[in-house]
Each structure stands twice: as structure tokens, then as C-alpha cells.
Design a protein around this motif. Sequence first.
Motif, PDB file in Angstrom:
ATOM      1  N   ASN A 147       0.834  -1.202   0.000  1.00 61.41           N
ATOM      2  CA  ASN A 147       0.000   0.000   0.000  1.00 61.41           C
ATOM      3  C   ASN A 147       0.871   1.255   0.000  1.00 61.41           C
ATOM      4  N   GLU A 148       0.228   2.419   0.121  1.00 56.65           N
ATOM      5  CA  GLU A 148       0.965   3.695   0.064  1.00 56.65           C
ATOM      6  C   GLU A 148       1.980   3.841   1.184  1.00 56.65           C
ATOM      7  N   ASN A 149       1.764   3.132   2.297  1.00 60.89           N
ATOM      8  CA  ASN A 149       2.678   3.211   3.441  1.00 60.89           C
ATOM      9  C   ASN A 149       3.788   2.166   3.386  1.00 60.89           C
ATOM     10  N   GLY A 150       3.848   1.443   2.288  1.00 58.32           N
ATOM     11  CA  GLY A 150       4.885   0.427   2.147  1.00 58.32           C
ATOM     12  C   GLY A 150       4.586  -0.865   2.869  1.00 58.32           C
ATOM     13  N   GLU A 151       3.335  -1.034   3.311  1.00 61.54           N
ATOM     14  CA  GLU A 151       2.948  -2.251   4.026  1.00 61.54           C
ATOM     15  C   GLU A 151       2.450  -3.302   3.031  1.00 61.54           C
ATOM     16  N   GLN A 152       2.848  -4.540   3.261  1.00 58.12           N
ATOM     17  CA  GLN A 152       2.442  -5.619   2.370  1.00 58.12           C
ATOM     18  C   GLN A 152       0.954  -5.898   2.515  1.00 58.12           C
ATOM     19  N   ILE A 153       0.239  -5.954   1.397  1.00 59.37           N
ATOM     20  CA  ILE A 153      -1.210  -6.199   1.455  1.00 59.37           C
ATOM     21  C   ILE A 153      -1.577  -7.574   0.905  1.00 59.37           C
ATOM     22  N   GLY A 154      -0.637  -8.269   0.307  1.00 56.36           N
ATOM     23  CA  GLY A 154      -0.928  -9.596  -0.205  1.00 56.36           C
ATOM     24  C   GLY A 154       0.027  -9.997  -1.305  1.00 56.36           C
ATOM     25  N   VAL A 155      -0.077 -11.259  -1.701  1.00 56.47           N
ATOM     26  CA  VAL A 155       0.741 -11.777  -2.782  1.00 56.47           C
ATOM     27  C   VAL A 155      -0.164 -12.423  -3.828  1.00 56.47           C
ATOM     28  N   ALA A 156       0.339 -12.539  -5.049  1.00 57.66           N
ATOM     29  CA  ALA A 156      -0.419 -13.171  -6.124  1.00 57.66           C
ATOM     30  C   ALA A 156       0.486 -14.132  -6.877  1.00 57.66           C
ATOM     31  N   VAL A 157      -0.052 -15.308  -7.198  1.00 55.83           N
ATOM     32  CA  VAL A 157       0.719 -16.336  -7.901  1.00 55.83           C
ATOM     33  C   VAL A 157      -0.167 -17.006  -8.953  1.00 55.83           C
ATOM     34  N   GLU A 158       0.481 -17.551  -9.985  1.00 56.62           N
ATOM     35  CA  GLU A 158      -0.230 -18.334 -11.004  1.00 56.62           C
ATOM     36  C   GLU A 158      -0.226 -19.798 -10.594  1.00 56.62           C
ATOM     37  N   GLU A 159      -1.357 -20.447 -10.836  1.00 56.09           N
ATOM     38  CA  GLU A 159      -1.445 -21.883 -10.537  1.00 56.09           C
ATOM     39  C   GLU A 159      -2.522 -22.493 -11.422  1.00 56.09           C
ATOM     40  N   GLY A 160      -2.419 -23.797 -11.702  1.00 54.04           N
ATOM     41  CA  GLY A 160      -3.400 -24.457 -12.548  1.00 54.04           C
ATOM     42  C   GLY A 160      -3.711 -25.863 -12.067  1.00 54.04           C
ATOM     43  N   SER A 161      -4.855 -26.395 -12.560  1.00 54.42           N
ATOM     44  CA  SER A 161      -5.278 -27.752 -12.220  1.00 54.42           C
ATOM     45  C   SER A 161      -6.308 -28.198 -13.263  1.00 54.42           C
ATOM     46  N   PRO A 162      -6.417 -29.507 -13.539  1.00 57.95           N
ATOM     47  CA  PRO A 162      -7.399 -29.973 -14.520  1.00 57.95           C
ATOM     48  C   PRO A 162      -8.831 -29.636 -14.100  1.00 57.95           C
ATOM     49  N   GLY A 163      -9.616 -29.175 -15.070  1.00 60.61           N
ATOM     50  CA  GLY A 163     -11.037 -28.926 -14.837  1.00 60.61           C
ATOM     51  C   GLY A 163     -11.853 -30.019 -15.490  1.00 60.61           C
ATOM     52  N   PHE A 164     -13.047 -29.692 -15.996  1.00 64.32           N
ATOM     53  CA  PHE A 164     -13.899 -30.672 -16.655  1.00 64.32           C
ATOM     54  C   PHE A 164     -13.401 -30.963 -18.068  1.00 64.32           C
ATOM     55  N   SER A 165     -13.009 -29.904 -18.804  1.00 66.77           N
ATOM     56  CA  SER A 165     -12.579 -30.068 -20.194  1.00 66.77           C
ATOM     57  C   SER A 165     -11.076 -29.943 -20.386  1.00 66.77           C
ATOM     58  N   ASP A 166     -10.442 -29.070 -19.633  1.00 65.48           N
ATOM     59  CA  ASP A 166      -9.022 -28.798 -19.810  1.00 65.48           C
ATOM     60  C   ASP A 166      -8.506 -28.136 -18.537  1.00 65.48           C
ATOM     61  N   GLU A 167      -7.247 -27.697 -18.567  1.00 67.28           N
ATOM     62  CA  GLU A 167      -6.677 -27.064 -17.383  1.00 67.28           C
ATOM     63  C   GLU A 167      -7.357 -25.726 -17.095  1.00 67.28           C
ATOM     64  N   VAL A 168      -7.639 -25.505 -15.836  1.00 65.69           N
ATOM     65  CA  VAL A 168      -8.116 -24.206 -15.364  1.00 65.69           C
ATOM     66  C   VAL A 168      -6.924 -23.512 -14.729  1.00 65.69           C
ATOM     67  N   ARG A 169      -6.567 -22.336 -15.260  1.00 71.45           N
ATOM     68  CA  ARG A 169      -5.388 -21.615 -14.763  1.00 71.45           C
ATOM     69  C   ARG A 169      -5.830 -20.293 -14.169  1.00 71.45           C
ATOM     70  N   LEU A 170      -5.406 -20.041 -12.938  1.00 78.75           N
ATOM     71  CA  LEU A 170      -5.818 -18.848 -12.204  1.00 78.75           C
ATOM     72  C   LEU A 170      -4.621 -18.033 -11.737  1.00 78.75           C
ATOM     73  N   LEU A 171      -4.901 -16.771 -11.470  1.00 86.99           N
ATOM     74  CA  LEU A 171      -3.999 -15.944 -10.688  1.00 86.99           C
ATOM     75  C   LEU A 171      -4.671 -15.805  -9.331  1.00 86.99           C
ATOM     76  N   VAL A 172      -4.004 -16.251  -8.285  1.00 87.78           N
ATOM     77  CA  VAL A 172      -4.595 -16.304  -6.943  1.00 87.78           C
ATOM     78  C   VAL A 172      -3.932 -15.279  -6.040  1.00 87.78           C
ATOM     79  N   GLY A 173      -4.745 -14.456  -5.374  1.00 91.83           N
ATOM     80  CA  GLY A 173      -4.236 -13.477  -4.426  1.00 91.83           C
ATOM     81  C   GLY A 173      -4.600 -13.871  -3.009  1.00 91.83           C
ATOM     82  N   PHE A 174      -3.644 -13.755  -2.079  1.00 94.70           N
ATOM     83  CA  PHE A 174      -3.936 -14.131  -0.692  1.00 94.70           C
ATOM     84  C   PHE A 174      -2.967 -13.451   0.272  1.00 94.70           C
ATOM     85  N   ASN A 175      -3.355 -13.429   1.537  1.00100.42           N
ATOM     86  CA  ASN A 175      -2.500 -12.919   2.607  1.00100.42           C
ATOM     87  C   ASN A 175      -1.596 -14.061   3.058  1.00100.42           C
ATOM     88  N   PRO A 176      -0.278 -13.934   2.923  1.00100.27           N
ATOM     89  CA  PRO A 176       0.615 -15.047   3.234  1.00100.27           C
ATOM     90  C   PRO A 176       0.684 -15.409   4.719  1.00100.27           C
TER      91      PRO A 176
END
Length: 207
Positions: free
Chosen positions: A96-125
Motif C-alpha cells: 500500500n501507500e505506506n509500504g505495508e504488504q497487502i498480499g501476494v499473487a501467484v499463477e497456478e493451474g489444475s485440470p477442470g472438466f474439459s481442460d486445465e483451469v489456470r488462475l492468478l490467486v491473491g492471498f494474505n501469506p
Amino acid sequence: NSPPTLPPAVSTSSARLLFTLAFFGSFAGAVLAFTYQKTLPPIRKFAAERVDAAVREVLGAPARLDTLYLEGDKLVSAPPAGVDVMVAVKLFIGFNENGEQIGVAVEEGSPGFSDEVRLLVGFNPVTGALTGFKVLAQKETPGLGDKIVKDSSFARQFIGKLANPLKGDKNPTTDPGTVQTITGATITSKAVIKVINKAVETWKPRL
């Protein structure tokens, strides 16, 4: 009267035929190579911009973004030697504006019904609380599985949920570790949940 004399058959030499095939084959290859070289930079630029926009969305428009790359079991500030920055395994950290960490984001994937579902996931570590997710790629059934993209209410319910691990239920829920799956697209919904749990499980210990 004698029958008309037919002209001798015209034969094409094998050498000429091979030369023609080789010439046009080389020409076609050169055209493809030229087209590839011309289109690659804008394709890479578009892909990078798409990921950057997704990162900012799932982290709530951070004031600053840092990128770290995975080299072995360590996080480093530059891509590993010889690894294309586009395919390098990486982590985005939002501040954020104060230099404090607000979260991280990573790419990850897994098989779905037809093909791979690939997401960008954001979370508090620290807590494992989700800040959101963005679908980067999917080929699920139109009208059903693709609701993970088109149904904004499905995506919104993940914000603030705890992936320790996250679970899915077909019924509405207020449980902090459970989300409601999409009717008729249970497999795709569970694929999203699996991707999120995999991302948090993989990266949280490193952070």
C-alpha cells in the motif's frame, strides 16, 4: 488412312521437381519464421499486460508491486539464468501507500472438466485469507463451467475466505473456509478450489 501421330509425352525430371519443392518449402518456412518474429513481441507484451492487470485486480490496486522469482527453493529478485521471464515461476507482492504488504499473487493451474483451469490467486501469506482470483485460461463448457469467468458473484464470495484449506458446498454458506459451488458445474467449481488450495499450500511456507 493411317491414324494421327500423337506428340511424345512430356516428362518432368525428378531433379526439377525436387528443386521446385525445396524452393517453395524454404520460401514458406522463411515466411512463417518472419511472421513469427514480427508477431512474437506484441503477443508477449499482451500476455504480460494481461497478467499485470490481473495481479492489480486480485490485490486491490496496490500502490507498488514487487516481483520475485523461484530459483530452486529460494525467492530471488531476478529470473534464474537462462530462463525466459515469461515462463519463470514467479510471485507478485503488493504494497500500500505506506509500504505495508497487502498480499501476494501467484499463477497456478489444475485440470477442470474439459481442460486445465489456470488462475492468478491473491492471498494474505500470514493468514491464508484470499484477496481474490482471476481466471487466466479455461476451456470449460459454455453456459456452465465458464460461469467461473462470467458469474461475478461466484468470484466475489472467495474474497476474505480462508484457504486452510478451502472447501466447497452446493448450498449457501457463511463458513469462513467454505464457498458455494456453481450448480451444474461442480467439477469446474472444485477445480477452482483445488487451484487456490494448491497455490496457498505451495507458496505460504516460502513466505
